[in-house]
Scaffold this motif. Structure first.
Motif, PDB file in Angstrom:
ATOM      1  N   LEU A  21       0.819  -1.210   0.000  1.00  0.00           N
ATOM      2  CA  LEU A  21       0.000   0.000   0.000  1.00  0.00           C
ATOM      3  C   LEU A  21       0.852   1.259   0.000  1.00  0.00           C
ATOM      4  N   MET A  22       1.861   1.275   0.891  1.00  0.00           N
ATOM      5  CA  MET A  22       2.644   2.514   1.043  1.00  0.00           C
ATOM      6  C   MET A  22       3.613   2.742  -0.114  1.00  0.00           C
ATOM      7  N   ILE A  23       4.145   1.661  -0.687  1.00  0.00           N
ATOM      8  CA  ILE A  23       5.128   1.816  -1.753  1.00  0.00           C
ATOM      9  C   ILE A  23       4.454   1.831  -3.120  1.00  0.00           C
ATOM     10  N   GLY A  24       3.478   0.944  -3.296  1.00  0.00           N
ATOM     11  CA  GLY A  24       2.805   0.857  -4.586  1.00  0.00           C
ATOM     12  C   GLY A  24       2.024   2.106  -4.944  1.00  0.00           C
ATOM     13  N   GLY A  25       1.652   2.892  -3.929  1.00  0.00           N
ATOM     14  CA  GLY A  25       0.923   4.115  -4.186  1.00  0.00           C
ATOM     15  C   GLY A  25       1.801   5.308  -4.514  1.00  0.00           C
ATOM     16  N   ALA A  26       3.120   5.137  -4.425  1.00  0.00           N
ATOM     17  CA  ALA A  26       4.044   6.244  -4.696  1.00  0.00           C
ATOM     18  C   ALA A  26       4.277   6.401  -6.193  1.00  0.00           C
ATOM     19  N   ASP A  27       4.462   7.644  -6.614  1.00  0.00           N
ATOM     20  CA  ASP A  27       4.723   7.918  -8.029  1.00  0.00           C
ATOM     21  C   ASP A  27       6.009   7.245  -8.479  1.00  0.00           C
ATOM     22  N   GLY A  28       5.950   6.604  -9.629  1.00  0.00           N
ATOM     23  CA  GLY A  28       7.159   6.057 -10.226  1.00  0.00           C
ATOM     24  C   GLY A  28       7.638   4.753  -9.621  1.00  0.00           C
ATOM     25  N   ILE A  29       6.805   4.085  -8.802  1.00  0.00           N
ATOM     26  CA  ILE A  29       7.179   2.814  -8.199  1.00  0.00           C
ATOM     27  C   ILE A  29       6.074   1.799  -8.465  1.00  0.00           C
ATOM     28  N   GLU A  30       6.467   0.601  -8.862  1.00  0.00           N
ATOM     29  CA  GLU A  30       5.503  -0.454  -9.178  1.00  0.00           C
ATOM     30  C   GLU A  30       5.872  -1.732  -8.421  1.00  0.00           C
ATOM     31  N   ILE A  31       4.921  -2.323  -7.708  1.00  0.00           N
ATOM     32  CA  ILE A  31       5.135  -3.607  -7.049  1.00  0.00           C
ATOM     33  C   ILE A  31       4.932  -4.702  -8.096  1.00  0.00           C
ATOM     34  N   VAL A  32       5.981  -5.478  -8.357  1.00  0.00           N
ATOM     35  CA  VAL A  32       5.904  -6.469  -9.441  1.00  0.00           C
ATOM     36  C   VAL A  32       5.805  -7.906  -8.923  1.00  0.00           C
ATOM     37  N   GLY A  33       5.813  -8.071  -7.583  1.00  0.00           N
ATOM     38  CA  GLY A  33       5.685  -9.418  -7.052  1.00  0.00           C
ATOM     39  C   GLY A  33       5.854  -9.446  -5.554  1.00  0.00           C
ATOM     40  N   GLU A  34       5.409 -10.544  -4.943  1.00  0.00           N
ATOM     41  CA  GLU A  34       5.544 -10.745  -3.500  1.00  0.00           C
ATOM     42  C   GLU A  34       5.942 -12.189  -3.239  1.00  0.00           C
ATOM     43  N   ALA A  35       6.706 -12.389  -2.158  1.00  0.00           N
ATOM     44  CA  ALA A  35       7.089 -13.736  -1.756  1.00  0.00           C
ATOM     45  C   ALA A  35       7.073 -13.818  -0.241  1.00  0.00           C
ATOM     46  N   ALA A  36       6.747 -15.009   0.278  1.00  0.00           N
ATOM     47  CA  ALA A  36       6.710 -15.223   1.724  1.00  0.00           C
ATOM     48  C   ALA A  36       7.906 -16.029   2.210  1.00  0.00           C
ATOM     49  N   ASP A  37       8.766 -16.443   1.278  1.00  0.00           N
ATOM     50  CA  ASP A  37       9.896 -17.298   1.623  1.00  0.00           C
ATOM     51  C   ASP A  37      11.056 -16.970   0.689  1.00  0.00           C
ATOM     52  N   GLY A  38      12.253 -16.905   1.252  1.00  0.00           N
ATOM     53  CA  GLY A  38      13.422 -16.616   0.432  1.00  0.00           C
ATOM     54  C   GLY A  38      13.661 -17.631  -0.666  1.00  0.00           C
ATOM     55  N   ASP A  63      15.947 -17.888   4.825  1.00  0.00           N
ATOM     56  CA  ASP A  63      15.973 -16.536   5.388  1.00  0.00           C
ATOM     57  C   ASP A  63      16.489 -15.518   4.378  1.00  0.00           C
ATOM     58  N   GLY A  64      16.340 -14.236   4.753  1.00  0.00           N
ATOM     59  CA  GLY A  64      16.720 -13.166   3.854  1.00  0.00           C
ATOM     60  C   GLY A  64      18.206 -13.089   3.583  1.00  0.00           C
ATOM     61  N   LEU A  65      19.022 -13.518   4.538  1.00  0.00           N
ATOM     62  CA  LEU A  65      20.472 -13.505   4.345  1.00  0.00           C
ATOM     63  C   LEU A  65      20.867 -14.465   3.222  1.00  0.00           C
ATOM     64  N   THR A  66      20.376 -15.696   3.309  1.00  0.00           N
ATOM     65  CA  THR A  66      20.680 -16.694   2.280  1.00  0.00           C
ATOM     66  C   THR A  66      20.174 -16.234   0.918  1.00  0.00           C
ATOM     67  N   ALA A  67      18.950 -15.703   0.892  1.00  0.00           N
ATOM     68  CA  ALA A  67      18.367 -15.240  -0.369  1.00  0.00           C
ATOM     69  C   ALA A  67      19.171 -14.077  -0.951  1.00  0.00           C
ATOM     70  N   THR A  68      19.648 -13.166  -0.076  1.00  0.00           N
ATOM     71  CA  THR A  68      20.456 -12.029  -0.540  1.00  0.00           C
ATOM     72  C   THR A  68      21.769 -12.500  -1.130  1.00  0.00           C
ATOM     73  N   GLU A  69      22.438 -13.425  -0.451  1.00  0.00           N
ATOM     74  CA  GLU A  69      23.716 -13.939  -0.947  1.00  0.00           C
ATOM     75  C   GLU A  69      23.543 -14.578  -2.323  1.00  0.00           C
ATOM     76  N   ARG A  70      22.454 -15.331  -2.492  1.00  0.00           N
ATOM     77  CA  ARG A  70      22.213 -15.981  -3.787  1.00  0.00           C
ATOM     78  C   ARG A  70      21.919 -14.945  -4.873  1.00  0.00           C
TER      79      ARG A  70
END
Length: 224
Positions: A21-38, A63-70
């Protein structure tokens, strides 16, 4: 202008809904997907091609650390901003070392999160010198001496000018501020930063800042 494409990764559906809601409503930003697991991030990034990934650091699956490293190991990887509930957190520091462009707290005001997304998409890290030092102090411990020795060996390949630029990056200065302090053009600053990244095998300014801290290059900079 092309919209900044953002992927949300958080195991809490309420958090994802709020961010959307907060990001997708901002000018020039588009939410292109969501995930619940890294574990789902690589496939989503391949399909949705986001510019920025907002990544929860703690998730029950991957977790987010493993997903970030990948993610950061991929060619043309998106920028990663870590979402956390703590300022000083070992996992946040590890994510930054892995190539995350910064982090935001989950209780950060919406406008600041939107600003963080825009800054990271533009190539600017979202990390203040104060927070960097706090994280470094938090991580200091038995591995600190080994880390310093390794960091010093890596920065030994920099010439004097590159070392000066690395120190100013570590202090959180912008290209314009570095230009004024070191009496060089902004274009020359950018060239030096690019050479430092290439020489040290790093992929963003946050990693330069952390390596400068690790190597002790900022030990004499506390007066700044």
């Amino acid at each position: 202008m092309t919209a900044i494409r953002v992927l949300l990764v958080d195991d809490d559906p309420l958090v994802r809904a709020g961010l959307s809601l907060m990001i997708g409503g901002a000018d020039g930003i588009e939410i292109v997907g969501e995930a619940a697991d890294g574990a789902d991030v690589d496939a989503l990034v391949d399909r949705a091609r986001p510019d920025v990934v907002l990544m929860d650091i703690r998730m029950p699956g991957t977790d987010g650390l493993t997903a970030t490293e990948r993610l950061r190991a991929l060619p043309e990887a998106p920028q990663v901003v870590v979402l956390t509930t703590f300022h000083a957190d070992d996992q946040v520091l590890r994510a930054l070392r892995a190539g995350a462009a910064g982090f935001v707290l989950k209780d950060t005001p919406p406008a600041e999160i939107v600003d963080a997304v825009r800054r990271v998409a533009a190539g600017d890290p979202v990390l203040s010198p104060t927070v960097t030092r706090q994280l470094m102090r938090h991580a200091a411990g038995t591995a600190a001496d080994t880390r310093r020795t390794r960091a010093r060996a890596r920065v030994a390949g920099l010439n004097d000018r590159e070392r000066e630029v690395a120190v100013t990056v570590g202090r959180g200065l912008s290209n314009a501020e570095i230009s004024a302090e070191l009496f060089m053009s902004v274009a020359t600053v950018k060239t030096h930063v690019s050479r430092i990244l290439a020489k040290l095998g790093l992929n963003n300014r946050v990693q330069i800042a952390l390596l400068a801290h690790d190597a002790g290059l900022l030990d004499d900079e506390d007066g700044h």
